[in-house]
Design an enzyme around this catalytic site. Structure first.
Site, PDB file in Angstrom:
ATOM      1  N   GLY A  21      46.775  38.543  77.842  1.00 54.46           N
ATOM      2  CA  GLY A  21      47.553  39.778  77.869  1.00 54.46           C
ATOM      3  C   GLY A  21      46.960  40.775  78.833  1.00 54.46           C
ATOM      4  N   PHE A  25      45.124  49.463  80.839  1.00 51.49           N
ATOM      5  CA  PHE A  25      43.691  49.660  81.072  1.00 51.49           C
ATOM      6  C   PHE A  25      42.868  48.390  80.996  1.00 51.49           C
ATOM      7  CE2 PHE A  25      45.441  53.380  78.886  1.00 51.49           C
ATOM      8  CZ  PHE A  25      45.264  54.320  79.897  1.00 51.49           C
ATOM      9  N   LYS A  46      38.766  41.862  74.925  1.00 55.66           N
ATOM     10  CA  LYS A  46      39.503  42.897  75.672  1.00 55.66           C
ATOM     11  C   LYS A  46      38.532  43.536  76.654  1.00 55.66           C
ATOM     12  CE  LYS A  46      42.380  46.954  74.847  1.00 55.66           C
ATOM     13  NZ  LYS A  46      43.261  47.632  73.910  1.00 55.66           N
ATOM     14  N   ASP A 138      50.438  55.750  68.911  1.00 53.31           N
ATOM     15  CA  ASP A 138      51.060  54.807  69.853  1.00 53.31           C
ATOM     16  C   ASP A 138      51.674  53.636  69.084  1.00 53.31           C
ATOM     17  OD1 ASP A 138      51.848  53.811  72.277  1.00 53.31           O
ATOM     18  OD2 ASP A 138      49.866  53.157  72.936  1.00 53.31           O
TER      19      ASP A 138
HETATM   20  P1  ATP Z   1      48.308  49.709  76.795  1.00 56.73           P
HETATM   21  O1  ATP Z   1      48.851  49.626  78.184  1.00 56.73           O
HETATM   22  O2  ATP Z   1      49.391  49.568  75.727  1.00 56.73           O
HETATM   23  O3  ATP Z   1      47.374  50.855  76.522  1.00 56.73           O
HETATM   24  P2  ATP Z   1      45.922  48.104  76.683  1.00 56.73           P
HETATM   25  O4  ATP Z   1      45.440  48.114  78.102  1.00 56.73           O
HETATM   26  O5  ATP Z   1      45.189  48.996  75.711  1.00 56.73           O
HETATM   27  O6  ATP Z   1      47.471  48.376  76.612  1.00 56.73           O
HETATM   28  P3  ATP Z   1      46.471  46.058  74.769  1.00 56.73           P
HETATM   29  O7  ATP Z   1      47.876  46.535  74.556  1.00 56.73           O
HETATM   30  O8  ATP Z   1      45.518  46.310  73.652  1.00 56.73           O
HETATM   31  O9  ATP Z   1      45.882  46.616  76.143  1.00 56.73           O
HETATM   32  O10 ATP Z   1      46.485  44.502  75.080  1.00 56.73           O
HETATM   33  C1  ATP Z   1      47.346  43.916  76.044  1.00 56.73           C
HETATM   34  C2  ATP Z   1      47.984  42.645  75.489  1.00 56.73           C
HETATM   35  O11 ATP Z   1      46.964  41.701  75.127  1.00 56.73           O
HETATM   36  C3  ATP Z   1      48.777  42.838  74.200  1.00 56.73           C
HETATM   37  O12 ATP Z   1      50.107  43.174  74.460  1.00 56.73           O
HETATM   38  C4  ATP Z   1      48.681  41.475  73.521  1.00 56.73           C
HETATM   39  O13 ATP Z   1      49.672  40.594  74.001  1.00 56.73           O
HETATM   40  C5  ATP Z   1      47.310  40.978  73.951  1.00 56.73           C
HETATM   41  N1  ATP Z   1      46.302  41.238  72.896  1.00 56.73           N
HETATM   42  C6  ATP Z   1      45.639  42.406  72.677  1.00 56.73           C
HETATM   43  N2  ATP Z   1      44.772  42.290  71.643  1.00 56.73           N
HETATM   44  C7  ATP Z   1      44.888  41.024  71.184  1.00 56.73           C
HETATM   45  C8  ATP Z   1      44.267  40.275  70.107  1.00 56.73           C
HETATM   46  N3  ATP Z   1      43.340  40.830  69.314  1.00 56.73           N
HETATM   47  N4  ATP Z   1      44.644  38.990  69.927  1.00 56.73           N
HETATM   48  C9  ATP Z   1      45.589  38.429  70.727  1.00 56.73           C
HETATM   49  N5  ATP Z   1      46.207  39.071  71.748  1.00 56.73           N
HETATM   50  C10 ATP Z   1      45.874  40.341  71.984  1.00 56.73           C
END
Ligand code: ATP
Length: 283
Positions: A21, A25, A46, A138
């Protein structure tokens, strides 16, 4: 986080797998955590992206919030790796977001079954946040992940904030990129966030489900959606959404936040609905 040594994971204990994913960020990878006892745990890693290093503090703030949370309807943080790249090690929620799931399985989904169960679980996790004096800010279908067809979990605490003692709402400072179409009027007008503004977003989240992944207010920009809400208009009932569920959505979108249901009420409603549905479906 620095104080809680047991939360730190050294890079040598992590093996990075495939990319699963990508958010604004962070990039999220499947991975393996090598435990001290020789066992392995499949995890989600992440990683703050190179070009987002300016956002290191907010990434750590997100981890600081998640580290305090322990609930089956909320994605668990297992630990944090401080370098070479900054990483959050989370429980792996293998089926991805409910939007991705709905997109891939729309033909098999029974709205009276899956959606009511997911809505109950989201309300349950949100009620736990409320008990712990946190606002999510959010809540949206893109941030609800599925561990299995029957297990929804709230993720993405990047915007969440603790409420101060005695304060019933958090006042946001200006700036930042806000998900306006999910925001309550008091949030986009005055920057006020509370558990009741999260309830508004809950209404939008279940609208996204029942409309099988449609975008709220279609192609309209955030500012146009606000004009519409200020005129007293609301999102229409999705075709597959029963009237009694739409009535709940409309209550979540009450202008006065005190007229909106509490997460406890939403939890009771969806849990009893889904139990009833489940039993009748199985008979
Ligand atoms: P945003 O642009 O919404 O702030 P972000 O950069 O904080 O996003 P996330 O939304 O937390 O990132 O994660 C991006 C993608 O990764 C999610 O849409 C999901 O598909 C995948 N993902 C995130 N956390 C997990 C997890 N714990 N297990 C499996 N997939 C995950």
């Amino acid at each position: 986080i620095k104080e809680k040594e047991d939360n730190l994971i050294s890079a040598s204990r992590l093996s990075l797998g495939v990319l699963i994913g990508k958010g604004e960020f962070a990039s999220v990878f499947r991975g393996t955590l090598h435990n001290h006892d020789g066992t392995e745990t499949q995890v989600a890693i992440k990683t703050l992206r190179e070009e987002q290093l300016d956002n290191k503090e907010s990434f750590l703030a997100e981890a600081r919030v998640m580290t305090k949370l322990n609930h089956h309807c909320i994605v668990k943080l297992l630990g944090i790796c401080m370098g070479p790249s900054l990483q959050m090690v989370q429980e792996l929620v293998p089926l991805g977001s409910i939007l991705q799931y709905i997109d891939a399985h729309s033909a098999e989904i029974n709205p009276n079954c899956e959606f009511e169960i997911w809505a109950g679980q989201i309300a349950c996790g949100m009620q736990y946040l409320e008990e712990n004096r946190l606002v999510h800010r959010d809540l949206a279908a893109r941030n609800i992940l599925l561990a299995s067809k029957w297990e929804a979990k709230i993720s993405d605490f990047g915007l969440s904030k603790a409420l101060g003692s005695g304060n019933e709402y958090y006042k946001a400072s200006q700036g930042g990129k806000w998900p306006l179409k999910w925001y309550a009027p008091e949030s986009y007008n005055y920057g006020h966030f509370s558990n009741k503004s999260d309830v508004w977003s809950f209404g939008i989240t279940i609208w996204e489900m029942y409309s099988f992944g449609a975008t709220p207010y279609g192609d309209k920009k955030g500012a146009e959606a606000i004009t519409l809400i200020d005129r007293g208009e609301r999102l229409e009932r999705p075709e597959k959404c029963p009237q009694y569920i739409y009535d709940i959505m409309l209550r979540c979108w009450a202008l006065d936040k005190d007229d909106r249901p509490s997460f406890q009420e939403l939890l009771n409603f969806f849990m009893s609905e889904s139990q009833y549905t489940n039993i009748t479906e199985l008979l």
